[in-house]
Design a protein around this motif. Structure first.
Motif, mmCIF file in Angstrom:
data_model
loop_
_atom_site.group_PDB
_atom_site.id
_atom_site.type_symbol
_atom_site.label_atom_id
_atom_site.label_comp_id
_atom_site.label_asym_id
_atom_site.label_seq_id
_atom_site.Cartn_x
_atom_site.Cartn_y
_atom_site.Cartn_z
ATOM 1 N N GLY A 22 0.851 -1.187 0.000
ATOM 2 C CA GLY A 22 0.000 0.000 0.000
ATOM 3 C C GLY A 22 0.889 1.239 0.000
ATOM 4 N N ALA A 23 0.267 2.379 0.195
ATOM 5 C CA ALA A 23 0.970 3.658 0.056
ATOM 6 C C ALA A 23 2.221 3.750 0.942
ATOM 7 N N PHE A 169 -13.491 5.561 -6.150
ATOM 8 C CA PHE A 169 -14.497 5.017 -5.225
ATOM 9 C C PHE A 169 -15.783 4.766 -6.009
ATOM 10 N N GLY A 195 2.842 -1.713 4.412
ATOM 11 C CA GLY A 195 2.475 -0.310 4.247
ATOM 12 C C GLY A 195 1.049 -0.065 3.808
ATOM 13 N N THR A 196 0.135 -0.854 4.336
ATOM 14 C CA THR A 196 -1.277 -0.588 4.043
ATOM 15 C C THR A 196 -2.070 -0.555 5.336
ATOM 16 N N PRO A 222 4.903 0.850 10.450
ATOM 17 C CA PRO A 222 5.370 1.512 11.678
ATOM 18 C C PRO A 222 4.232 1.780 12.656
ATOM 19 N N ASN A 223 2.996 1.719 12.161
ATOM 20 C CA ASN A 223 1.839 2.058 13.001
ATOM 21 C C ASN A 223 0.908 0.865 13.159
HETATM 22 P P1 OAD Z 1 -3.218 4.282 3.751
HETATM 23 O O1 OAD Z 1 -2.785 5.703 3.735
HETATM 24 O O2 OAD Z 1 -4.600 3.967 4.156
HETATM 25 O O3 OAD Z 1 -2.245 3.449 4.681
HETATM 26 C C1 OAD Z 1 -0.851 3.589 4.590
HETATM 27 C C2 OAD Z 1 -0.225 2.759 5.668
HETATM 28 O O4 OAD Z 1 1.177 2.862 5.486
HETATM 29 C C3 OAD Z 1 -0.562 3.203 7.081
HETATM 30 O O5 OAD Z 1 -0.997 2.079 7.830
HETATM 31 C C4 OAD Z 1 0.776 3.747 7.600
HETATM 32 O O6 OAD Z 1 0.955 3.482 8.976
HETATM 33 C C5 OAD Z 1 1.758 2.957 6.776
HETATM 34 N N1 OAD Z 1 3.079 3.589 6.620
HETATM 35 C C6 OAD Z 1 3.427 4.891 6.685
HETATM 36 N N2 OAD Z 1 4.742 5.048 6.479
HETATM 37 C C7 OAD Z 1 5.249 3.803 6.271
HETATM 38 C C8 OAD Z 1 6.554 3.291 6.014
HETATM 39 N N3 OAD Z 1 7.609 4.086 5.914
HETATM 40 N N4 OAD Z 1 6.679 1.948 5.859
HETATM 41 C C9 OAD Z 1 5.616 1.118 5.953
HETATM 42 N N5 OAD Z 1 4.368 1.547 6.202
HETATM 43 C C10 OAD Z 1 4.189 2.875 6.354
HETATM 44 O O7 OAD Z 1 -2.873 3.703 2.291
HETATM 45 P P2 OAD Z 1 -3.397 2.340 1.623
HETATM 46 O O8 OAD Z 1 -3.605 1.286 2.644
HETATM 47 O O9 OAD Z 1 -2.505 2.064 0.488
HETATM 48 O O10 OAD Z 1 -7.401 3.951 -3.063
HETATM 49 O O11 OAD Z 1 -4.803 2.829 1.086
HETATM 50 C C11 OAD Z 1 -5.590 1.957 0.325
HETATM 51 C C12 OAD Z 1 -6.347 2.740 -0.706
HETATM 52 O O12 OAD Z 1 -7.067 3.816 -0.086
HETATM 53 C C13 OAD Z 1 -5.481 3.448 -1.732
HETATM 54 O O13 OAD Z 1 -5.076 2.606 -2.785
HETATM 55 C C14 OAD Z 1 -6.385 4.545 -2.219
HETATM 56 C C15 OAD Z 1 -6.943 5.005 -0.912
HETATM 57 O O14 OAD Z 1 -8.205 5.606 -0.985
HETATM 58 C C16 OAD Z 1 -7.978 4.665 -4.033
HETATM 59 O O15 OAD Z 1 -7.670 5.826 -4.278
HETATM 60 C C17 OAD Z 1 -9.022 3.898 -4.789
#
Ligand code: OAD
Length: 253
Positions: A22-23, A169, A195-196, A222-223
């Motif tokens: 994920g992000a 969405f 990272g999701t 990390p969270n």
């Molecule tokens: P989120 O922003 O929901 O989650 C990102 C996660 O990455 C969080 O749990 C953070 O704690 C974690 N994180 C932050 N920094 C990090 C690091 N350095 N290493 C590892 N993890 C880290 O993003 P997604 O789960 O990807 O969809 O979100 C899912 C979807 O929601 C996206 O694809 C997007 C969004 O709405 C659409 O736009 C359709």
């Protein structure tokens, strides 16, 4: 970072590793996540105004400009040690399926292939009416200012607005990519979730499938997430630190 001995054994005997990113995997490349407090995109922008088919119909230039801003950021970013570690893991295990929710191409630029994009990619826009693909001009434009409107280009076939090649969405995931992801989640013996926040469905159901089928589940974040107590191994740390340690010492197939 110390990796438990049992986990090394798990990796050595794994037949099929599935990685879902994920992000957070791109955070250390400078790309914002969606839900991190203060810095997350959905903390600063309203998804209803930017990431739905209605939003594009109502204000195509606002939506196109926002995705152009994100595309420029992604083009200027570089893969980080987490992307590199996932590519290196692919070379070390018998079989690896890489599925991402990200619309950037940092896995590809780190050398991973194939990469299954569940939420589309910024690189492949298409016509909002006839679906014809659109190719960006090769030169990289200047990064538009945050929030600046940019008119979407017209489709060469039917002149309707070209739209970003991402899943919004209310839209379905690409069928082929979803099938591959769902089958891999049912078949893998190790599921690595990086990272999701695991709150967006149906992507978040993949770890449920994998766990239900007896896979070892590993989370790198990390969270805290709702999966902390349910995964077999929970590594609390940035992906760029944890993943290289996790992959180092992994045996050759
Ligand atoms: P989120 O922003 O929901 O989650 C990102 C996660 O990455 C969080 O749990 C953070 O704690 C974690 N994180 C932050 N920094 C990090 C690091 N350095 N290493 C590892 N993890 C880290 O993003 P997604 O789960 O990807 O969809 O979100 C899912 C979807 O929601 C996206 O694809 C997007 C969004 O709405 C659409 O736009 C359709």
């Amino acid at each position: 970072m110390a990796i438990p001995h049992r986990l090394v054994e798990v990796r050595m005997s794994a037949q099929h590793v599935m990685v879902l990113t994920g992000a957070g995997v791109s955070a250390e490349s400078g790309l914002p996540t969606f839900r991190d407090p203060l810095t997350g995109l959905w903390e600063r922008f309203n998804p209803q105004e930017l990431a739905t088919p209605d939003a594009f119909r109502d204000d195509p230039s606002l939506v196109w400009g926002w995705y152009e801003w994100r595309r420029m950021k992604a083009l200027r970013a570089l893969p980080n040690p987490a992307h590199e570690a996932i590519r290196s893991l692919q070379e070390k295990v018998r079989r690896l399926t890489l599925v991402t929710q990200n619309v950037d191409d940092l896995h590809e630029r780190a050398g991973s292939s194939p990469v299954h994009h569940l939420h589309g990619t910024l690189a492949h826009p298409y016509c909002s009416r006839c679906g014809a693909p659109y190719s960006f001009p090769p030169e990289i434009p200047e990064e538009p200012e945050e929030g600046r409107r940019v008119a979407p280009p017209p489709c060469a076939e039917c002149a309707a607005h070209v739209r970003p090649g991402v899943v919004w969405f209310g839209e379905s995931l690409p069928e082929r990519e979803w099938d591959i992801a769902e089958r891999a989640a049912q078949d893998c013996d190790v599921f690595l979730c990086v990272g999701t926040s695991s709150v967006v469905y149906p992507a978040a159901s993949l770890i449920e499938h994998a766990a239900a089928n007896g896979a070892v589940t590993i989370q790198v974040n990390p969270n805290s997430t709702s999966w902390d107590d349910r995964v077999s191994h929970d590594f609390r740390g940035p992906a760029g630190v944890v993943l290289p340690a996790l992959v180092a010492g992994c045996s050759l197939r």
